[in-house]
Design a protein around this motif. Sequence first.
Motif, PDB file in Angstrom:
ATOM      1  N   GLU A 169       0.886  -1.165   0.000  1.00  0.00           N
ATOM      2  CA  GLU A 169       0.000   0.000   0.000  1.00  0.00           C
ATOM      3  C   GLU A 169       0.919   1.209   0.000  1.00  0.00           C
ATOM      4  N   MET A 170       1.225   1.724  -1.192  1.00  0.00           N
ATOM      5  CA  MET A 170       2.142   2.851  -1.342  1.00  0.00           C
ATOM      6  C   MET A 170       1.447   4.037  -1.972  1.00  0.00           C
ATOM      7  N   GLU A 171       1.703   5.207  -1.405  1.00  0.00           N
ATOM      8  CA  GLU A 171       1.238   6.438  -2.024  1.00  0.00           C
ATOM      9  C   GLU A 171       2.066   6.684  -3.279  1.00  0.00           C
ATOM     10  N   ALA A 172       1.416   7.153  -4.312  1.00  0.00           N
ATOM     11  CA  ALA A 172       2.107   7.489  -5.559  1.00  0.00           C
ATOM     12  C   ALA A 172       1.386   8.681  -6.186  1.00  0.00           C
ATOM     13  N   PHE A 173       1.984   9.202  -7.245  1.00  0.00           N
ATOM     14  CA  PHE A 173       1.379  10.320  -7.967  1.00  0.00           C
ATOM     15  C   PHE A 173       1.525  10.084  -9.459  1.00  0.00           C
ATOM     16  N   TYR A 174       0.392  10.196 -10.152  1.00  0.00           N
ATOM     17  CA  TYR A 174       0.385  10.185 -11.615  1.00  0.00           C
ATOM     18  C   TYR A 174       0.776  11.602 -12.017  1.00  0.00           C
ATOM     19  N   LEU A 175       1.770  11.730 -12.896  1.00  0.00           N
ATOM     20  CA  LEU A 175       2.268  13.037 -13.313  1.00  0.00           C
ATOM     21  C   LEU A 175       1.849  13.338 -14.748  1.00  0.00           C
ATOM     22  N   PRO A 176       0.630  13.883 -14.921  1.00  0.00           N
ATOM     23  CA  PRO A 176       0.194  14.201 -16.285  1.00  0.00           C
ATOM     24  C   PRO A 176       0.991  15.378 -16.844  1.00  0.00           C
ATOM     25  N   SER A 177       1.262  15.326 -18.117  1.00  0.00           N
ATOM     26  CA  SER A 177       2.027  16.377 -18.784  1.00  0.00           C
ATOM     27  C   SER A 177       1.266  17.701 -18.716  1.00  0.00           C
ATOM     28  N   GLY A 178       1.902  18.721 -18.157  1.00  0.00           N
ATOM     29  CA  GLY A 178       1.306  20.053 -18.132  1.00  0.00           C
ATOM     30  C   GLY A 178       0.181  20.242 -17.144  1.00  0.00           C
ATOM     31  N   ALA A 179       0.003  19.321 -16.204  1.00  0.00           N
ATOM     32  CA  ALA A 179      -1.075  19.441 -15.219  1.00  0.00           C
ATOM     33  C   ALA A 179      -0.548  19.059 -13.840  1.00  0.00           C
ATOM     34  N   ALA A 180      -1.336  19.338 -12.820  1.00  0.00           N
ATOM     35  CA  ALA A 180      -0.954  19.039 -11.441  1.00  0.00           C
ATOM     36  C   ALA A 180      -0.915  17.526 -11.218  1.00  0.00           C
ATOM     37  N   PRO A 181      -0.018  17.057 -10.342  1.00  0.00           N
ATOM     38  CA  PRO A 181       0.036  15.624 -10.013  1.00  0.00           C
ATOM     39  C   PRO A 181      -1.296  15.144  -9.444  1.00  0.00           C
ATOM     40  N   VAL A 182      -1.614  13.876  -9.721  1.00  0.00           N
ATOM     41  CA  VAL A 182      -2.857  13.264  -9.234  1.00  0.00           C
ATOM     42  C   VAL A 182      -2.478  12.146  -8.268  1.00  0.00           C
ATOM     43  N   ALA A 183      -2.964  12.233  -7.032  1.00  0.00           N
ATOM     44  CA  ALA A 183      -2.672  11.210  -6.026  1.00  0.00           C
ATOM     45  C   ALA A 183      -3.289   9.873  -6.431  1.00  0.00           C
ATOM     46  N   CYS A 184      -2.541   8.799  -6.177  1.00  0.00           N
ATOM     47  CA  CYS A 184      -3.030   7.451  -6.437  1.00  0.00           C
ATOM     48  C   CYS A 184      -2.353   6.498  -5.452  1.00  0.00           C
ATOM     49  N   ARG A 185      -2.693   5.210  -5.499  1.00  0.00           N
ATOM     50  CA  ARG A 185      -2.107   4.205  -4.611  1.00  0.00           C
ATOM     51  C   ARG A 185      -1.617   3.038  -5.452  1.00  0.00           C
ATOM     52  N   ILE A 186      -0.501   2.465  -5.043  1.00  0.00           N
ATOM     53  CA  ILE A 186      -0.006   1.236  -5.663  1.00  0.00           C
ATOM     54  C   ILE A 186      -0.361   0.101  -4.717  1.00  0.00           C
ATOM     55  N   SER A 187      -1.074  -0.909  -5.236  1.00  0.00           N
ATOM     56  CA  SER A 187      -1.486  -2.030  -4.381  1.00  0.00           C
ATOM     57  C   SER A 187      -0.638  -3.275  -4.605  1.00  0.00           C
ATOM     58  N   ASN A 188       0.016  -3.381  -5.750  1.00  0.00           N
ATOM     59  CA  ASN A 188       1.013  -4.432  -5.938  1.00  0.00           C
ATOM     60  C   ASN A 188       2.039  -3.940  -6.944  1.00  0.00           C
ATOM     61  N   ILE A 189       3.262  -4.452  -6.778  1.00  0.00           N
ATOM     62  CA  ILE A 189       4.359  -3.965  -7.603  1.00  0.00           C
ATOM     63  C   ILE A 189       5.365  -5.086  -7.816  1.00  0.00           C
ATOM     64  N   SER A 190       6.016  -5.036  -8.953  1.00  0.00           N
ATOM     65  CA  SER A 190       7.113  -5.954  -9.267  1.00  0.00           C
ATOM     66  C   SER A 190       8.133  -5.147 -10.061  1.00  0.00           C
ATOM     67  N   PRO A 191       9.284  -5.704 -10.357  1.00  0.00           N
ATOM     68  CA  PRO A 191      10.237  -4.970 -11.195  1.00  0.00           C
ATOM     69  C   PRO A 191       9.684  -4.665 -12.599  1.00  0.00           C
ATOM     70  N   MET A 192       8.631  -5.369 -13.002  1.00  0.00           N
ATOM     71  CA  MET A 192       8.068  -5.192 -14.348  1.00  0.00           C
ATOM     72  C   MET A 192       6.898  -4.220 -14.409  1.00  0.00           C
ATOM     73  N   GLY A 193       6.175  -4.024 -13.281  1.00  0.00           N
ATOM     74  CA  GLY A 193       4.999  -3.173 -13.349  1.00  0.00           C
ATOM     75  C   GLY A 193       4.286  -3.061 -12.024  1.00  0.00           C
ATOM     76  N   ALA A 194       3.071  -2.507 -12.069  1.00  0.00           N
ATOM     77  CA  ALA A 194       2.317  -2.267 -10.847  1.00  0.00           C
ATOM     78  C   ALA A 194       0.829  -2.182 -11.150  1.00  0.00           C
ATOM     79  N   GLN A 195       0.045  -2.336 -10.075  1.00  0.00           N
ATOM     80  CA  GLN A 195      -1.392  -2.052 -10.145  1.00  0.00           C
ATOM     81  C   GLN A 195      -1.617  -0.754  -9.385  1.00  0.00           C
ATOM     82  N   VAL A 196      -2.266   0.188 -10.045  1.00  0.00           N
ATOM     83  CA  VAL A 196      -2.461   1.531  -9.511  1.00  0.00           C
ATOM     84  C   VAL A 196      -3.952   1.788  -9.383  1.00  0.00           C
TER      85      VAL A 196
END
Length: 102
Positions: free
Chosen positions: A25-52
């Motif tokens: 359960e990790m806090e993360a931020f989606y960084l859209p180009s030219g816009a403010a960051p959007v808060a999100c959560r990562i619920s699982n992660i591996s070296p290859m990817g994640a579920q957000v």
Amino acid sequence: MNNKSLLRAVYDAPDMRAIERSYVEMEAFYLPSGAAPVACRISNISPMGAQVSFSGAHAVPEDIRLRVPHIGLIFDAEVKWQEGDRLGVQFTGSEREDDPLA
């Protein structure tokens, strides 16, 4: 194969991921180009990817950037699937250290 057999085969199918995921359960931020960051959560992660997940459904482009303060990295990723407020991403291999003062 009838529907019941097909459902059982899908239910019993092994997870096809190449690398095991870590449930977090990790806090993360989606960084859209030219816009403010959007808060999100990562619920699982591996070296290859994640579920957000987001607090509500968000339209996101195919290629996104995620900032994960807990591990001090920013990841470029490709969205592989989206279902409501959740999405799965595959890291593209270009991550860099997060500079919180930048």
